[in-house]
Design a protein around this motif. Structure first.
Motif, short mmCIF file in Angstrom:
data_model
loop_
_atom_site.label_atom_id
_atom_site.label_comp_id
_atom_site.label_asym_id
_atom_site.label_seq_id
_atom_site.Cartn_x
_atom_site.Cartn_y
_atom_site.Cartn_z
N GLN A 1 -6.44 -3.79 -3.90
CA GLN A 1 -5.63 -3.99 -2.71
C GLN A 1 -6.37 -3.57 -1.44
OE1 GLN A 1 -3.08 -5.68 -2.60
NE2 GLN A 1 -1.65 -5.06 -0.98
N ALA A 2 -7.16 -2.51 -1.52
CA ALA A 2 -7.92 -2.07 -0.35
C ALA A 2 -8.90 -3.15 0.09
CB ALA A 2 -8.67 -0.78 -0.68
N SER A 3 -9.55 -3.78 -0.87
CA SER A 3 -10.47 -4.88 -0.53
C SER A 3 -9.72 -6.05 0.10
CB SER A 3 -11.21 -5.34 -1.79
OG SER A 3 -12.02 -4.32 -2.31
N LYS A 4 -8.59 -6.39 -0.48
CA LYS A 4 -7.80 -7.52 0.00
C LYS A 4 -7.28 -7.27 1.42
CE LYS A 4 -3.50 -10.02 -0.98
NZ LYS A 4 -2.36 -10.12 -1.93
N VAL A 5 -6.68 -6.11 1.63
CA VAL A 5 -6.06 -5.84 2.93
C VAL A 5 -7.11 -5.66 4.01
CG1 VAL A 5 -4.58 -4.25 4.21
CG2 VAL A 5 -4.02 -4.84 1.84
N SER A 6 -8.19 -4.95 3.70
CA SER A 6 -9.23 -4.74 4.71
C SER A 6 -9.82 -6.07 5.16
CB SER A 6 -10.32 -3.81 4.18
OG SER A 6 -10.95 -4.34 3.04
N ARG A 7 -10.06 -7.00 4.22
CA ARG A 7 -10.56 -8.33 4.61
C ARG A 7 -9.56 -9.05 5.48
NH1 ARG A 7 -12.34 -8.65 -0.88
NH2 ARG A 7 -10.48 -9.89 -1.37
#
Length: 484
Positions: A42-48
Motif C-alpha cells: 500500500q505504501a508503494s501504491k499510495v506514494s506513486r
C-alpha cells in the motif's frame, strides 16, 4: 546518528521481533506478517499515486496510518477483532485525517527509558556486558552497535523523533561495577538535557539490589548525591542467580523501610518479562499486594505489569492467576487494594509486544483499567532498546477495545481523556510532577526550539535496536557471560 532509510524500506510502525534483551525474540504471527506485506504494498501504491517517494510518504502520518490499517485488515481476515486501530481508510491518502487519528498534544511522560555509556568502565574485558552489545543488530545505526545506545541517540530518538515531553532514565539489572548505565552516567545525561533548559524533562532512578551486601546502606548516598526521583529494583536478580521477595523480612522489608525513611517513596519493580536464566518465581507479582497493603504511603510501580510474552492473555480468571498480568490483579484483590490506590501498572515492552496482537492488547488494557484503575496505568516504552517510541505512541492513540469485549467484561472505552491519563497525567501523581508547570516550561526551552527546526525536515530512522533472532539473542547471552 541513526542511519536513515532513503528508499523507504522500513515501516514507521515497527512490526518486528526485536526484544529489549530480557526475553527471546518472538516470531511474528501470520496476521502480522501479512500486515507488513500489505503495508509495504500500500505504501508503494499510495506514494506513486501522490507523486512522492516512499520515504517521504512513510515519514508522514499517512505512512503510519497505512501500517495500522494493514494490521486491522490482516487481523479481521483472521477473525480476531477484539481490538482495532480506529483510523479512517481515507487517512492513507489524506494527511489531515491521519494526523487527526495519530497526532496529539498530550503530556507524554515516559517512565521507562534506557541507554548505556559507550565509554564507561563496564567495557573492561572481564565484564560480561563488554562484548554483548556487539551482537545486537544496532550497528545499522551507522555508529557501531554500542554507540547506538548512547545518550545522544537516546535524546534524539525520545525527544526529537517522538512526542515524548518528559522521561525517566532507568537502569538494568547488573552487579555493582557491571552496570552499563551508572548513576554518574544517568546524571550526566540529565545534565545534558538540563543544559538545553530542559531541567524539567529527565528524571533518574536509583538502582537498588537489596539482596547484595551494602546496597540498602548506599541508598542515602544515591538520594543526596544524585537527586533520584524513585528506586528501581529487579526481584528476579541476585548475586547467586536467586531473586528475592519484597515482603522478605530480611531483604525486601528493610529496603522499603529505608526508602520511606529517606522520603523517596516510589519503588519501581520489574515484574513479568522473566529474565532468561534467572529465578522465574520472583518475576510473578505475589508480593506486590502484600507490601502495598502494609505500606499504603508508598507508590509501587509494577514495570511491565507482570506481562509474560509466552502467556496468552485473556479475560481475568482468578482460578488461573499465578502468572502474567493476572498475577498482578490477583495480588491486589487478595490484599484488598482497591483500584486507583498505591499500586501502578507500567506498560514498557508490554505495549510494544501487544501492538502486534490487538486481541491480547484489548484484554490486557481492559483488565488493567478495570482492576488496577484508570488513574494507575502508566506510560513506559523501554526506549531506546526499540528505537524511537513514536510508533508506540501513534498506535496507542488509535487503539480501541472492541465493543463486544467492553460489554462482556466491563472494560472501559478508550477515550482521549483516558489515553491522556495513561500518557502522562497518571504518572504525575507518584512522581509529584506539576503538569501545568511542565507544559509552560516546554513551550520555550531549547529542546522545543531544536525540535521545531528539526521537524521542518525530520529524518526518523524507524530502527529497532534489540536482537531480532534467537541467534542474536544467544550470542548476546553468551558474550555477556550468562543471564543479565
Amino acid at each position: 546518528m541513526a542511519r536513515i532509510d532513503p528508499e523507504g524500506k522500513r515501516l514507521p510502525i515497527k512490526l518486528d521481533t526485536a526484544t529489549n534483551g530480557e526475553y527471546l525474540p518472538i516470531p511474528l504471527a501470520r496476521p502480522v506478517r501479512l500486515a507488513k506485506q500489505l503495508a509495504h504494498d500500500q505504501a508503494s501504491k499510495v506514494s506513486r499515486r501522490l507523486g512522492m517517494s516512499r520515504r517521504t510518504f512513510l515519514k508522514s502520518a499517512s505512512g503510519a496510518a497505512v501500517t495500522l490499517l494493514a494490521m486491522n485488515q490482516a487481523f479481521a481476515a483472521a477473525g480476531r477483532t477484539g481490538g482495532r486501530f480506529q483510523i479512517s481508510p481515507e487517512a492513507a491518502y489524506e494527511p489531515e485525517l491521519a494526523e487527526a487519528a495519530l497526532g496529539g498534544k498530550e503530556f507524554i511522560f515516559d517512565v521507562q527509558g534506557h541507554h548505556v555509556n559507550p565509554k564507561g568502565a563496564w567495557r573492561r574485558p572481564t565484564n560480561r556486558w563488554t562484548y554483548s552489545l556487539r551482537f545486537f543488530p544496532q550497528s545499522d545505526c551507522g555508529d557501531g552497535a554500542i554507540e547506538c545506545f548512547s545518550p545522544e541517540h537516546f535524546i534524539r530518538e525520545v525527544f526529537l523523533d517522538s512526542d515524548t515531553v518528559m522521561a525517566v532514565l532507568s537502569a538494568v539489572p547488573a552487579a555493582p561495577g557491571d552496570d552499563p548505565l551508572t548513576l554518574e552516567d544517568a546524571a550526566a545525561t540529565r545534565a545534558t538535557v538540563d543544559a538545553l533548559q530542559g531541567s524539567h524533562r529527565l528524571l533518574i532512578h536509583g538502582l537498588v539490589r537489596p539482596n547484595f551486601p551494602g546496597e540498602i546502606d548506599a541508598m542515602a548516598m544515591q538520594k543526596e548525591k544524585y537527586g533520584i526521583a524513585a528506586w528501581k529494583t529487579y526481584t528476579q536478580w541476585g548475586p547467586s542467580g536467586k531473586g528475592y521477595w519484597l515482603d522478605d523480612p530480611e531483604v525486601g522489608i528493610p529496603f522499603i523501610d529505608k526508602a520511606r525513611s529517606l522520603g523517596v517513596k516510589v519503588i519501581c519493580i520489574h515484574k513479568g518479562l522473566p529474565l532468561f536464566g534467572l529465578d522465574y518465581a520472583h518475576s510473578t507479582c505475589r508480593d506486590i499486594g502484600v507490601v502495598a497493603k502494609r505500606f499504603p504511603d508508598v507508590a509501587f510501580i509494577v514495570y511491565h505489569s507482570g506481562y509474560e510474552p509466552k502467556r496468552k492473555e485473556r479475560a481475568y480468571d482468578p482460578k488461573n492467576a499465578s502468572a502474567g498480568v493476572d498475577s498482578l490483579i490477583k495480588t491486589v484483590q487478595d490484599n484488598g487494594i482497591a483500584p486507583n490506590s498505591n499500586v501502578y501498572a507500567e506498560l514498557g515492552s508490554t505495549w510494544k509486544l501487544l501492538m502486534r496482537d490487538p486481541d491480547q492488547a484489548a484484554h490486557v488494557l481492559g483488565k488493567l483499567f478495570k482492576y488496577i484503575g484508570e488513574n494507575n496505568v502508566l506510560w513506559g516504552t523501554d526506549s531506546i532498546w526499540y528505537g524511537s517510541p513514536q510508533d508506540q505512541i501513534q498506535a496507542f492513540r488509535a487503539f480501541q477495545i472492541g465493543e463486544p469485549l467492553r460489554e462482556r467484561y466491563g472494560y472501559p472505552k478508550m477515550t482521549a481523556e483516558l489515553r491522556a491519563k495513561v500518557f502522562g497525567l497518571n504518572a504525575a501523581k507518584p512522581y509529584a510532577v506539576s503538569t501545568e508547570e511542565i507544559k509552560t516550561r516546554t513551550t520555550s526551552d531549547r529542546v522545543t526550539d531544536i525540535k521545531r527546526i528539526y521537524l521542518e525536515d525530520p529524518e526518523p530512522s524507524f530502527l529497532s535496536y534489540g536482537p531480532k533472532t534467537k541467534r542474536e539473542f544467544f550470542n548476546l547471552l553468551r558474550f555477556r557471560g550468562g543471564p543479565l
